[in-house]
Design a protein around this motif. Structure first.
Motif, PDB file in Angstrom:
ATOM      1  N   TYR A   1     -53.283 -26.614  39.332  1.00 52.61           N
ATOM      2  CA  TYR A   1     -52.201 -27.438  38.901  1.00 52.61           C
ATOM      3  C   TYR A   1     -52.499 -26.985  37.528  1.00 52.61           C
ATOM      4  O   TYR A   1     -53.201 -26.228  37.285  1.00 52.61           O
ATOM      5  CB  TYR A   1     -53.241 -28.749  38.688  1.00 52.61           C
ATOM      6  N   PHE A   2     -50.916 -27.778  36.866  1.00 49.34           N
ATOM      7  CA  PHE A   2     -50.780 -27.057  35.559  1.00 49.34           C
ATOM      8  C   PHE A   2     -50.492 -28.331  34.623  1.00 49.34           C
ATOM      9  O   PHE A   2     -50.264 -29.380  34.612  1.00 49.34           O
ATOM     10  CB  PHE A   2     -48.973 -26.507  35.531  1.00 49.34           C
ATOM     11  N   GLN A   3     -52.040 -27.708  33.893  1.00 47.16           N
ATOM     12  CA  GLN A   3     -51.594 -29.533  32.525  1.00 47.16           C
ATOM     13  C   GLN A   3     -51.204 -28.734  31.280  1.00 47.16           C
ATOM     14  O   GLN A   3     -51.290 -27.889  30.748  1.00 47.16           O
ATOM     15  CB  GLN A   3     -52.592 -29.535  32.501  1.00 47.16           C
ATOM     16  N   PRO A   4     -49.619 -30.084  31.001  1.00 42.46           N
ATOM     17  CA  PRO A   4     -49.278 -29.550  29.400  1.00 42.46           C
ATOM     18  C   PRO A   4     -50.408 -29.091  28.183  1.00 42.46           C
ATOM     19  O   PRO A   4     -51.046 -30.318  28.536  1.00 42.46           O
ATOM     20  CB  PRO A   4     -48.499 -30.341  29.392  1.00 42.46           C
ATOM     21  N   SER A   5     -49.586 -28.561  27.874  1.00 46.07           N
ATOM     22  CA  SER A   5     -50.461 -28.712  26.092  1.00 46.07           C
ATOM     23  C   SER A   5     -49.747 -29.784  25.095  1.00 46.07           C
ATOM     24  O   SER A   5     -50.059 -30.351  25.774  1.00 46.07           O
ATOM     25  CB  SER A   5     -49.968 -27.395  25.085  1.00 46.07           C
ATOM     26  N   GLY A   6     -51.876 -29.929  24.350  1.00 45.25           N
ATOM     27  CA  GLY A   6     -50.988 -31.552  23.956  1.00 45.25           C
ATOM     28  C   GLY A   6     -52.489 -32.717  24.633  1.00 45.25           C
ATOM     29  O   GLY A   6     -52.934 -32.213  25.626  1.00 45.25           O
ATOM     30  N   ALA A   7     -52.631 -33.627  23.981  1.00 37.79           N
ATOM     31  CA  ALA A   7     -53.081 -34.670  24.542  1.00 37.79           C
ATOM     32  C   ALA A   7     -52.307 -35.256  25.835  1.00 37.79           C
ATOM     33  O   ALA A   7     -51.621 -35.352  25.977  1.00 37.79           O
ATOM     34  CB  ALA A   7     -53.410 -35.590  23.835  1.00 37.79           C
ATOM     35  N   GLY A   8     -53.704 -35.791  26.281  1.00 39.55           N
ATOM     36  CA  GLY A   8     -53.074 -35.891  27.835  1.00 39.55           C
ATOM     37  C   GLY A   8     -52.683 -35.825  28.906  1.00 39.55           C
ATOM     38  O   GLY A   8     -52.129 -35.194  30.404  1.00 39.55           O
ATOM     39  N   GLY A   9     -52.823 -33.090  28.713  1.00 37.70           N
ATOM     40  CA  GLY A   9     -51.978 -32.862  29.544  1.00 37.70           C
ATOM     41  C   GLY A   9     -52.708 -32.659  31.117  1.00 37.70           C
ATOM     42  O   GLY A   9     -52.220 -32.161  31.701  1.00 37.70           O
ATOM     43  N   ALA A  10     -53.795 -32.783  30.998  1.00 40.96           N
ATOM     44  CA  ALA A  10     -54.804 -33.038  32.023  1.00 40.96           C
ATOM     45  C   ALA A  10     -54.452 -35.072  32.888  1.00 40.96           C
ATOM     46  O   ALA A  10     -54.338 -34.335  34.315  1.00 40.96           O
ATOM     47  CB  ALA A  10     -55.920 -33.044  31.775  1.00 40.96           C
ATOM     48  N   SER A  11     -53.840 -35.466  32.466  1.00 39.62           N
ATOM     49  CA  SER A  11     -53.641 -37.142  33.408  1.00 39.62           C
ATOM     50  C   SER A  11     -51.663 -36.664  33.323  1.00 39.62           C
ATOM     51  O   SER A  11     -51.959 -37.662  34.564  1.00 39.62           O
ATOM     52  CB  SER A  11     -54.051 -37.644  32.218  1.00 39.62           C
ATOM     53  N   VAL A  12     -51.354 -35.238  33.582  1.00 40.64           N
ATOM     54  CA  VAL A  12     -49.915 -35.596  33.946  1.00 40.64           C
ATOM     55  C   VAL A  12     -50.168 -34.115  34.609  1.00 40.64           C
ATOM     56  O   VAL A  12     -49.324 -33.707  34.302  1.00 40.64           O
ATOM     57  CB  VAL A  12     -48.930 -35.991  32.694  1.00 40.64           C
ATOM     58  N   SER A  13     -50.710 -34.139  35.056  1.00 41.83           N
ATOM     59  CA  SER A  13     -50.964 -32.659  35.719  1.00 41.83           C
ATOM     60  C   SER A  13     -50.288 -32.432  37.168  1.00 41.83           C
ATOM     61  O   SER A  13     -50.100 -33.151  37.569  1.00 41.83           O
ATOM     62  CB  SER A  13     -52.536 -32.017  36.519  1.00 41.83           C
ATOM     63  N   VAL A  14     -49.385 -31.228  36.897  1.00 39.76           N
ATOM     64  CA  VAL A  14     -47.851 -30.961  37.833  1.00 39.76           C
ATOM     65  C   VAL A  14     -49.363 -30.327  39.421  1.00 39.76           C
ATOM     66  O   VAL A  14     -49.245 -28.956  38.919  1.00 39.76           O
ATOM     67  CB  VAL A  14     -47.192 -30.404  37.501  1.00 39.76           C
ATOM     68  N   GLU A  15     -48.929 -30.445  40.768  1.00 42.34           N
ATOM     69  CA  GLU A  15     -49.588 -29.260  41.332  1.00 42.34           C
ATOM     70  C   GLU A  15     -48.725 -28.779  41.642  1.00 42.34           C
ATOM     71  O   GLU A  15     -47.286 -29.034  41.910  1.00 42.34           O
ATOM     72  CB  GLU A  15     -49.627 -30.624  43.025  1.00 42.34           C
ATOM     73  N   LEU A  16     -48.408 -26.973  41.490  1.00 41.91           N
ATOM     74  CA  LEU A  16     -47.849 -25.679  41.712  1.00 41.91           C
ATOM     75  C   LEU A  16     -47.792 -25.352  42.859  1.00 41.91           C
ATOM     76  O   LEU A  16     -48.345 -26.082  44.316  1.00 41.91           O
ATOM     77  CB  LEU A  16     -48.218 -24.303  40.960  1.00 41.91           C
ATOM     78  N   ASN A  17     -46.326 -25.356  43.438  1.00 41.36           N
ATOM     79  CA  ASN A  17     -45.522 -24.888  45.138  1.00 41.36           C
ATOM     80  C   ASN A  17     -46.814 -23.281  45.017  1.00 41.36           C
ATOM     81  O   ASN A  17     -46.354 -22.497  44.499  1.00 41.36           O
ATOM     82  CB  ASN A  17     -44.533 -24.885  45.365  1.00 41.36           C
ATOM     83  N   GLU A  18     -47.420 -23.324  45.337  1.00 35.05           N
ATOM     84  CA  GLU A  18     -48.288 -22.311  46.428  1.00 35.05           C
ATOM     85  C   GLU A  18     -46.666 -20.986  46.360  1.00 35.05           C
ATOM     86  O   GLU A  18     -47.264 -19.707  46.307  1.00 35.05           O
ATOM     87  CB  GLU A  18     -49.218 -22.349  47.909  1.00 35.05           C
ATOM     88  N   ASP A  19     -45.724 -21.391  47.391  1.00 37.12           N
ATOM     89  CA  ASP A  19     -44.781 -20.313  47.427  1.00 37.12           C
ATOM     90  C   ASP A  19     -44.183 -19.677  46.401  1.00 37.12           C
ATOM     91  O   ASP A  19     -43.525 -18.841  46.175  1.00 37.12           O
ATOM     92  CB  ASP A  19     -43.195 -20.658  48.450  1.00 37.12           C
ATOM     93  N   MET A  20     -44.502 -20.567  45.342  1.00 35.99           N
ATOM     94  CA  MET A  20     -43.270 -19.892  43.673  1.00 35.99           C
ATOM     95  C   MET A  20     -44.360 -18.772  43.161  1.00 35.99           C
ATOM     96  O   MET A  20     -43.933 -18.754  41.245  1.00 35.99           O
ATOM     97  CB  MET A  20     -43.040 -21.130  42.901  1.00 35.99           C
TER      98      MET A  20
END
Length: 680
Positions: A258-277
């Motif tokens: 999971y990618f969690q953007p920097s800054g406040a609330g990053g964990a709440s908007v985590s993005v599931e990364l495509n394994e093939d990428m």
């Protein structure tokens, strides 16, 4: 004074050259260090009437011997090598679980089937029955042991993934810090060589864990991206990665990043990364192993456990115990497998009824059901090879058997919703013996065959066994009976004349007392035999009402064979000395069950598939390792420190420094003489 200035500049320039050479020598073993060289230029001369008089030398810059293209290629190749090597190591560990030899699972299966030979020879021998049950229990225990070893590998992979992600996040923060330092000093017009080396080395180490791409910014910082486009480092800001179970299929234990953007609330908007990428890196290699290789190994083992358990259970239920009761299941099998989804769909694969699945058609794979438009329609995908089957609605899906499995949905998913099924994942883990008493081994046939006392031909009984095969007129196909109570439905009643086969001179026979016509199992697909006068072929099984009879020899007109219920009181306790069902259980070893391999050879097929995957992983690791080593050698040829070269330069700059010092000494002597002359 001009001579003094020339000497001073030369002294300082050669001092810098000596210092740089010493810096190279000192860092010869420093990982990621790029060799540095002093770039000198002539100081513009002073114009005079006699021409331009030289004013010496000055240091322009300290050049970093570095090739950006080679550095990036080497980092990408090392990422691929790290991923392949990590995967190869783990696949080799999985291969060890499926070892051969006397302690292997294949030997346990063979011992179990061979032990039935003693039961066939002496059906009432309690010791022989006990040995068979012991061998069955040992086989189930080794299934569980193999599954537990796979679980231990899965646990260690999950822990390593967590460790790798922690290191990735630490490296991302370090790269962001170095970016900030580089951006601050960029304004002085000179290149911070050591900081650039430090950043490149951090990026190389990061690529050991997850492959990245880099984009340079105008301020000297570098943006680092993972998963194709997610900014792990942007300037002085670092995002975070996390590892966990896929939100798309809750409960599947499918690992993902999971990618969690920097800054406040990053964990709440985590993005599931495509394994093939993800490309290369240890993390990508571990994810591929956990979600592909380990999944296949578990499915191969689970399919074997479920197929063996279900097949033996079915045949056991066709037999009669030493106490004249219906045979019960030998092994535990899953009742149903629920689908996994984050949506509203509700479905399962059921194993509660043996008529609902066909073990010989099982494929070692997970399955994904993706719903489409119109509502209730969709596609079933076998994930091991991508083979698909479409369905127009849920009723069509229930009626469509896929690889011996029937999918049952009570609620359809919305358009685009995906449901994951893992029918074999836990089969080996939960395999246990259910029969503990040797008397409960259903070794006897539920039917009994007798030759007519007035027969004049050479008819002989070659085989008799319960099959449970019956004709379903509604479906126009042969089915396995779901009955678990012997005799197999619709076998002869407990008290009757039974089913009588009467033969004629022309090689045909007629039937009396049967419920359904006999089946031609040699046809594809099987069909009812045309009759009521049926053709007789010596050695070819005759399938009637859930049992099969095999005869040898040539009959004469009027010869008969009577098949009755083995529990009919007229036969007394003859069934206790019958081992027909034990023979049928042992004969299952020659049934094609695993990818066209027999039960006895199924473990060899499993080992071959795992071995092929291991060899493929090792080959990929060796190939990517060779490529990475070649690219690193090319990069080192440009950036690496050669001690012989540095020693030669050290002598060169030492002599130049000494000559410059001599020039200053000469200049000082001339100046002193001048002062003395003027002083007079």
């Amino acid at each position: 004074m001009s001579l003094l200035n020339v000497g001073a500049r030369a002294l300082l320039a050669n001092q810098v050259a000596l210092q740089t050479t010493g810096h190279n020598i000192a860092n010869v073993a420093t990982a990621g260090y790029s060799r540095q060289s002093v770039v000198m230029e002539t100081v513009p001369g002073q114009f005079t009437g006699a021409g331009y008089i030289g004013k010496g030398v000055q240091v322009t810059t300290i050049l970093r011997n570095h090739n950006e293209l080679l550095t990036r290629q080497a980092a990408a190749a090392q990422a691929a090598q790290a991923g392949d090597a990590t995967r190869a190591e783990r696949v080799s560990q999985m291969q060890d679980v499926f070892g051969g030899g006397k302690s292997g699972l294949g030997a346990a299966i063979t011992d179990m089937l061979n032990s039935l030979g003693d039961v066939i020879a002496a059906p009432t021998d309690i010791t022989a029955r006990t040995v068979t049950l012991t061998r069955m229990d040992e086989m189930a225990a080794r299934m569980r042991s193999s599954a537990e070893q796979l679980q231990q590998i899965e646990y260690s992979v999950a822990e390593q993934l967590k460790t790798d992600v922690v290191r990735i996040n630490q490296l991302a923060v370090s790269i962001a810090d170095v970016n900030e330092q580089i951006a601050r000093v960029k304004g002085n017009g000179q290149t911070p060589n050591d900081l650039l080396d430090q950043r490149d080395q951090l990026i190389r180490e990061l690529n050991q864990h997850v492959q990245t791409t880099q984009i340079a910014a105008d301020d000297g910082s570098v943006g680092v991206f993972v998963g194709g486009s997610q900014a792990l480092v942007l300037g002085a800001n670092a995002a975070q990665l996390a590892v966990g179970e896929s939100k798309l299929f809750p409960g599947s234990q499918r690992q993902t990043l999971y990618f969690q953007p920097s800054g406040a609330g990053g964990a709440s908007v985590s993005v599931e990364l495509n394994e093939d990428m993800l490309g290369g890196g240890q993390t990508a290699g571990l994810l591929r192993f956990a979600n592909q290789d380990l999944t296949e190994g578990r499915n191969l083992l689970g399919r074997m456990a479920l197929s063996i358990g279900a097949t033996l259970n079915y045949q056991q239920k066709m037999g009669v115990t030493l106490d004249g009761k219906a045979g019960g299941a030998l092994f535990s099998t899953p009742a149903d497998i629920p689908g996994m989804t984050g949506g509203n769909a509700q479905g399962k694969i059921s194993f509660a009824d043996s008529s609902k699945f066909t073990p010989t058609q099982f494929a070692a794979s997970d399955y994904e059901v993706r719903f489409g438009d119109p509502a209730g329609s969709g596609v079933v995908t076998r994930l091991s090879d991508g083979k698909t089957a479409t369905f127009a609605d849920l009723d069509a899906l229930r009626e469509q058997q896929i690889d011996g499995l029937t999918f049952d949905f009570t609620n359809a998913g919305s358009n685009g919703e995906r449901v994951l099924f893992k029918p074999f994942a836990g089969a080996a883990t939960n395999m246990h013996m259910l029969v503990t008493s040797p008397r409960d081994l259903a070794a006897a046939n539920p039917v009994n065959a007798a030759m007519g006392t007035a027969n004049g031909g050479t008819l002989q009984l070659a085989g008799l066994r319960a099959t449970g095969l019956s004709w379903d007129p509604a479906l126009s196909q042969v089915e396995m009976s779901g009955s678990v109570t012997p005799p197999p439905s619709p076998a002869p009643p407990a008290t009757s004349a039974g089913v009588v086969l009467t033969f004629a001179d022309d090689g045909t026979f007629t039937l009396a007392g049967n419920t359904n016509p006999p089946l031609d199992m040699n046809a594809t697909p099987p069909v009812e035999m045309s009759g009521p006068t049926y053709a007789y072929t010596p050695g070819q099984a005759i399938h009637i009402d859930g049992w099969s009879l095999t005869l040898q020899g040539t009959p004469k007109d009027g010869d008969t064979v009577t098949v009755g219920n083995a529990l009919d009181p007229q036969y007394g306790d003859l069934y206790t000395r019958n081992a027909g069902n034990a023979g049928a259980l042992q004969a299952l070893r020659d049934v094609k069950m695993f990818d066209d391999a027999t039960l006895s050879d199924g473990y060899a097929s499993l080992m071959a598939q795992v071995g092929t995957r291991t060899q493929s992983a090792l080959y990929a690791a060796n190939l990517s390792g060779s490529i990475a080593n070649n690219l690193e050698a090319s990069r080192t040829a440009v950036s690496g420190v050669n001690l012989d070269e540095e020693a030669a330069r050290l002598i060169q700059f030492q002599q130049a420094y000494q000559a410059s010092a001599k020039m200053l000494q000469v200049a000082q002597t001339i100046f002193d003489n001048l002062l003395q002359t003027v002083g007079r």
